[in-house]
Motif scaffolding. Structure first.
Motif, PDB file in Angstrom:
ATOM      1  N   GLU A 183      -1.168   4.037   8.426  1.00  0.00           N
ATOM      2  CA  GLU A 183      -1.853   3.673   7.178  1.00  0.00           C
ATOM      3  C   GLU A 183      -3.338   3.600   7.496  1.00  0.00           C
ATOM      4  OE1 GLU A 183      -0.355   0.102   5.212  1.00  0.00           O
ATOM      5  OE2 GLU A 183      -2.354  -0.325   4.430  1.00  0.00           O
ATOM      6  N   TRP A 200      -7.626   4.331   5.681  1.00  0.00           N
ATOM      7  CA  TRP A 200      -8.418   4.584   4.470  1.00  0.00           C
ATOM      8  C   TRP A 200      -9.180   5.901   4.595  1.00  0.00           C
ATOM      9  CZ3 TRP A 200      -9.721   1.142   0.088  1.00  0.00           C
ATOM     10  CH2 TRP A 200      -8.807   0.079  -0.011  1.00  0.00           C
ATOM     11  N   ARG A 249      -1.061  -0.596  11.178  1.00  0.00           N
ATOM     12  CA  ARG A 249       0.338  -0.159  11.099  1.00  0.00           C
ATOM     13  C   ARG A 249       0.462   1.132  11.882  1.00  0.00           C
ATOM     14  NH1 ARG A 249       0.860  -4.623   9.621  1.00  0.00           N
ATOM     15  NH2 ARG A 249       1.286  -5.430   7.555  1.00  0.00           N
ATOM     16  N   PRO A 303      -3.259  -4.837   4.223  1.00  0.00           N
ATOM     17  CA  PRO A 303      -2.368  -3.675   4.339  1.00  0.00           C
ATOM     18  C   PRO A 303      -1.567  -3.396   3.071  1.00  0.00           C
ATOM     19  CG  PRO A 303      -1.421  -5.556   5.457  1.00  0.00           C
ATOM     20  CD  PRO A 303      -2.796  -5.980   5.011  1.00  0.00           C
ATOM     21  N   GLU A 304      -1.213  -2.137   2.886  1.00  0.00           N
ATOM     22  CA  GLU A 304      -0.346  -1.725   1.773  1.00  0.00           C
ATOM     23  C   GLU A 304       1.117  -1.866   2.170  1.00  0.00           C
ATOM     24  OE1 GLU A 304      -1.742  -0.992  -1.136  1.00  0.00           O
ATOM     25  OE2 GLU A 304      -3.616  -1.446  -0.105  1.00  0.00           O
ATOM     26  N   LEU A 316       6.062  -2.255   0.111  1.00  0.00           N
ATOM     27  CA  LEU A 316       4.695  -2.109  -0.393  1.00  0.00           C
ATOM     28  C   LEU A 316       4.219  -3.473  -0.881  1.00  0.00           C
ATOM     29  CD1 LEU A 316       4.813   1.302  -2.307  1.00  0.00           C
ATOM     30  CD2 LEU A 316       3.779   0.778  -0.083  1.00  0.00           C
ATOM     31  N   PHE A 358      -9.791  -5.585  -2.276  1.00  0.00           N
ATOM     32  CA  PHE A 358      -9.867  -4.762  -3.481  1.00  0.00           C
ATOM     33  C   PHE A 358      -9.114  -3.483  -3.137  1.00  0.00           C
ATOM     34  CE2 PHE A 358     -12.959  -2.542  -6.682  1.00  0.00           C
ATOM     35  CZ  PHE A 358     -11.895  -2.338  -7.538  1.00  0.00           C
ATOM     36  N   GLY A 359      -7.866  -3.423  -3.577  1.00  0.00           N
ATOM     37  CA  GLY A 359      -7.051  -2.275  -3.216  1.00  0.00           C
ATOM     38  C   GLY A 359      -5.794  -2.214  -4.061  1.00  0.00           C
ATOM     39  N   PRO A 360      -4.974  -1.188  -3.819  1.00  0.00           N
ATOM     40  CA  PRO A 360      -3.756  -1.009  -4.609  1.00  0.00           C
ATOM     41  C   PRO A 360      -2.694  -2.050  -4.265  1.00  0.00           C
ATOM     42  CG  PRO A 360      -4.383   1.016  -3.436  1.00  0.00           C
ATOM     43  CD  PRO A 360      -5.170  -0.100  -2.854  1.00  0.00           C
ATOM     44  N   PHE A 401       1.559  -3.181  -5.710  1.00  0.00           N
ATOM     45  CA  PHE A 401       2.735  -2.529  -6.296  1.00  0.00           C
ATOM     46  C   PHE A 401       3.752  -3.550  -6.784  1.00  0.00           C
ATOM     47  CE2 PHE A 401       0.752  -0.137  -2.945  1.00  0.00           C
ATOM     48  CZ  PHE A 401       0.615   1.138  -3.477  1.00  0.00           C
ATOM     49  N   GLU A 422       1.943   0.513 -10.062  1.00  0.00           N
ATOM     50  CA  GLU A 422       0.872   0.618  -9.062  1.00  0.00           C
ATOM     51  C   GLU A 422      -0.430   0.268  -9.760  1.00  0.00           C
ATOM     52  OE1 GLU A 422       0.689   4.378  -6.903  1.00  0.00           O
ATOM     53  OE2 GLU A 422      -1.481   4.189  -6.684  1.00  0.00           O
ATOM     54  N   TRP A 475      -4.644  -1.772  -9.123  1.00  0.00           N
ATOM     55  CA  TRP A 475      -5.616  -2.296  -8.159  1.00  0.00           C
ATOM     56  C   TRP A 475      -5.886  -3.772  -8.434  1.00  0.00           C
ATOM     57  CZ3 TRP A 475      -8.980   0.446  -4.435  1.00  0.00           C
ATOM     58  CH2 TRP A 475      -8.486   1.719  -4.124  1.00  0.00           C
TER      59      TRP A 475
END
Lengths: 464, 464
Positions: free
Chosen positions: A241, A243, A457, B169-170, B203, B224-226, B228, B241, B243
């Motif tokens: 993972e 950016w 990750r 992390p996502e 996620l 500041f990110g995605p 889920f 999904e 932000w």
């Protein structure tokens, strides 16, 4: 602190005031809050280095036995959270321009005995095991602040140059560029295909294909978000993972593309050198000596532009003259190894360079085929000490050529929308991709991607 | 355009020059590139509205039959990509301050017959089916530019106030706050647990837990990110999904938290009104009349702060006085419905407000228990016309209290690292979460989250 609580001044604010020429002692008494980095004491006097995270610098707190809780204070350990009230005393003869003579030290949060950080130097490998605590060390305090500032630099560069920021999706119905192994997203393992979305859903490996339609509406756009690769690589440069920054420009050919790549890298480096001088001095001294000199060399002159074909000739010449590569069979059409790229940028050009116009067989399907029928309008940016840091290309804008290539690559199904851009008001357009974490590695000299990410990750590793 | 190609001037640049008082005709001849929005012509003269995506405004190109390709040009359709060379002519008496009289019009990219955009007005539902083309319409040209500018506003607000940006992390090993259904990430459906990472990987539903350790190192941080949610909701406000912005502050109680929530919202609104006047005028006129007035009202005065307990009393009083709610059984301890929240902010406060100190049973485990033993230090920000737009809280910083709550909630396993923050130099800290897409909906007045996202992902829908 809220209405009921006293407001602390940050260490950053004190240094800002000092820089602006203010007499800091006029702020007395001051109140600060932060974490003990070190605490040493004798019978009658003690010294605590406090960091509050507002900047890289610490502040020295001096406390004496007139303090009611002097005996307790001598036992405040590394990591303890404290508040200090006291007087700023200027110390122009010392390394630090001022210190605080405490009239009160309050323990806000003690540390239990199992606190994992020690006063002594700890290895990066050890710190990798405690991702939640390493931000309190010098190295990671510096690294994550630079990461944050670098992210802002990216946004400022692109937005001030008229690029629109597009949040391309993380979950995707297509495998994007076929750039690598993908993760599948499911809610029900029994039927991963007809699941939540009713179709196979993957984590994106690149936002490029999704951002191209936006370039053909806004002219200039960029993505900046997480991307994923499920490759079982275990190297210091691979994370599953990470950016990515992916700019895309309408009405731009490969020459424009390289102009923007070069400008964005130079802007980013300049921005970090200007905004993070303490952090960069730390990296230059303790992590990777020579980093600042390396970066200044990047800024000093235009990046050289050389074709792949020319590069191959130079490499063949080098072999003929006795240079030893691990892989010495240099032939037109081959995919260059890191040793070859580094030879070109380090030994031949002695600086950053673009290698352009690669054989079409070794590059992605969406790259613009050149008039020679053999090469594509791609450019990789190579830098000394690292090799490739950016890859870009002009995109194939001819519907028929692209269609044929996609059919050959077997990825025409499901990507009709991408192909259709070429018959619905298409134009010459180009773009590139920068791995943000790798850019941070390059700028700071930090050698392992596991250290540049807050919670890395990688294959087999998912802690926290 | 590159070395070999002529550089075009953007429409934004022309308007910037005009604003700075420059005589635009001194730039003649000019060269522009963009897409045909409309094209109408008579026997001897034609008019093309061109948009190049650099700004919301179009430019009118006038062409006459002296043009070599006049007959062809009259057939350039909506969506075609063209370049125009010509003379700027000032038209102070017209709606547009200037136009271009073309000496040359070049077709860069034609549109096939199946081009999905029409000259006439199309429904948002129709446009949702063609996510790759809708950025070329007025509505989405405005919307995505505001989205981009709003993202920059967020970064500028937090960074200029000393917040460090953290990429949480996502992919995560824990279910975060247990805030909702999660997606599972796999590479092999046969064994989703012992897979790529050797452990169940999901996620993220929130970066909050992961960002708290960073607040306890840097003082002030934000993500500041995605994020889920695998909830099978099918409403205009839910996407799977989206932000999120999640700031977290050490040494901050709930009062500070509300101060920052209010300041960040006001800064964002101000920033968009200042930087996107054309776009906001468009929304105010065509999408949601009254939007600008609504936003100015938010800026006009301090947000009211009211406790949940006080809110319940007011709602009970309202019912007693004959106000009809769908759900009228108002009791302390209940989770308020949107109709109740809106009554408070729209009818009682008549402006933005914070509702604070909710019963602990209806809020998350990590919120700070108040001295009364019944409520927690949480604050939801409610605004007229919308209801909740931000939720925040002071965090439980007492190790024993948090441990007991986590054990009760059954999420103590795997989150030891989170709990440990309370014994390793903890302090009072607070944070909040803003759904970025919903903030964009609120500011623009756009009613469906599927329109605010470039490629929306919702239950059963994964196109592109």
């Amino acid at each position: 602190m809220g209405a009921m609580q006293e407001k602390a001044i940050t260490i950053q604010k004190l240094f800002d005031l000092l820089k602006s020429g203010e007499d800091l002692t006029k702020k007395n008494p001051v109140f600060i809050e932060g974490w003990v980095r070190t605490n040493r004491s004798s019978k009658s006097i003690g010294f605590i280095e406090v960091n509050d995270g507002s900047c890289f610098k610490c502040i020295q707190v001096v406390y004496e036995d007139k303090l009611a809780n002097f005996a307790d204070a001598t036992h405040y350990l590394t990591g303890a959270c404290i508040a200090v009230r006291g007087e700023i005393v200027m110390t122009p003869e010392m390394k630090q321009p001022f210190e605080i003579h405490a009239s009160e030290i309050i323990l806000l949060g003690d540390v239990a005995e199992d606190y994992p950080l020690q006063k002594k130097r700890m290895s990066l490998e050890y710190l990798r095991e405690i991702a939640t605590m390493r931000p309190r060390t010098n190295t990671f305090n510096a690294l994550y602040r630079v990461r944050s500032t670098l992210a802002l630099a990216i946004h400022e560069f692109f937005q001030s140059n008229g690029f629109v920021y597009v949040h391309t999706p993380e979950i995707t119905a297509n495998d994007a560029e076929g750039a690598g192994q993908t993760f599948t997203v499911i809610t029900d393992a029994k039927d991963p295909i007809k699941d939540f979305y009713g179709t196979k859903s993957s984590l994106t490996v690149s936002g490029q294909l999704h951002v191209e339609p936006f370039a053909l509406a806004f002219g200039k756009v960029y993505t900046f978000g997480p991307t994923f690769r499920a490759e079982k690589s275990n190297t210091p440069r691979h994370a599953s993972e990470f950016w990515m920054i992916e700019p895309e420009m309408a009405f731009a050919d490969l020459q424009d593309d390289m102009d923007v790549m070069e400008a964005s890298i130079k802007f980013s480096i300049n921005y970090i050198l200007e905004h993070c001088p303490d952090e960069m001095a730390f990296f230059d001294k303790f992590i990777a000596p020579g980093t600042i000199e390396k970066l200044n060399a990047v800024l000093a002159k235009p990046f050289v532009r050389m074709t792949y074909t020319e590069g191959i000739k130079i490499l063949q010449e080098a072999v003929k003259n006795g240079h030893k590569f691990d892989y010495s069979k240099i032939e037109w059409g081959m995919d260059l190894q890191s040793e070859h790229e580094r030879y070109l940028t380090e030994e031949v050009v002695k600086g950053p360079m673009f290698l352009t116009d690669y054989p079409k067989e070794i590059k992605a399907f969406y790259m613009k085929e050149n008039a020679d029928g053999k090469t594509v309008a791609a450019a990789d940016c190579l830098v000394p000490g690292e090799g490739e840091i950016i890859g870009g290309s002009q995109r194939e804008d001819n519907y028929d050529v692209l269609k044929a290539k996609m059919e050959k690559a077997g990825n025409d199904k499901g990507l009709e929308w991408y192909l259709n851009l070429r018959k619905w008001g298409g134009c010459v357009h180009s773009g590139f991709g920068i791995g943000f974490d790798r850019l941070l590695m390059y700028i700071t000299g930090v050698a392992n991607i596991r250290d540049t990410e807050p919670y890395p990750r990688t294959f087999g590793n998912l802690k926290y």
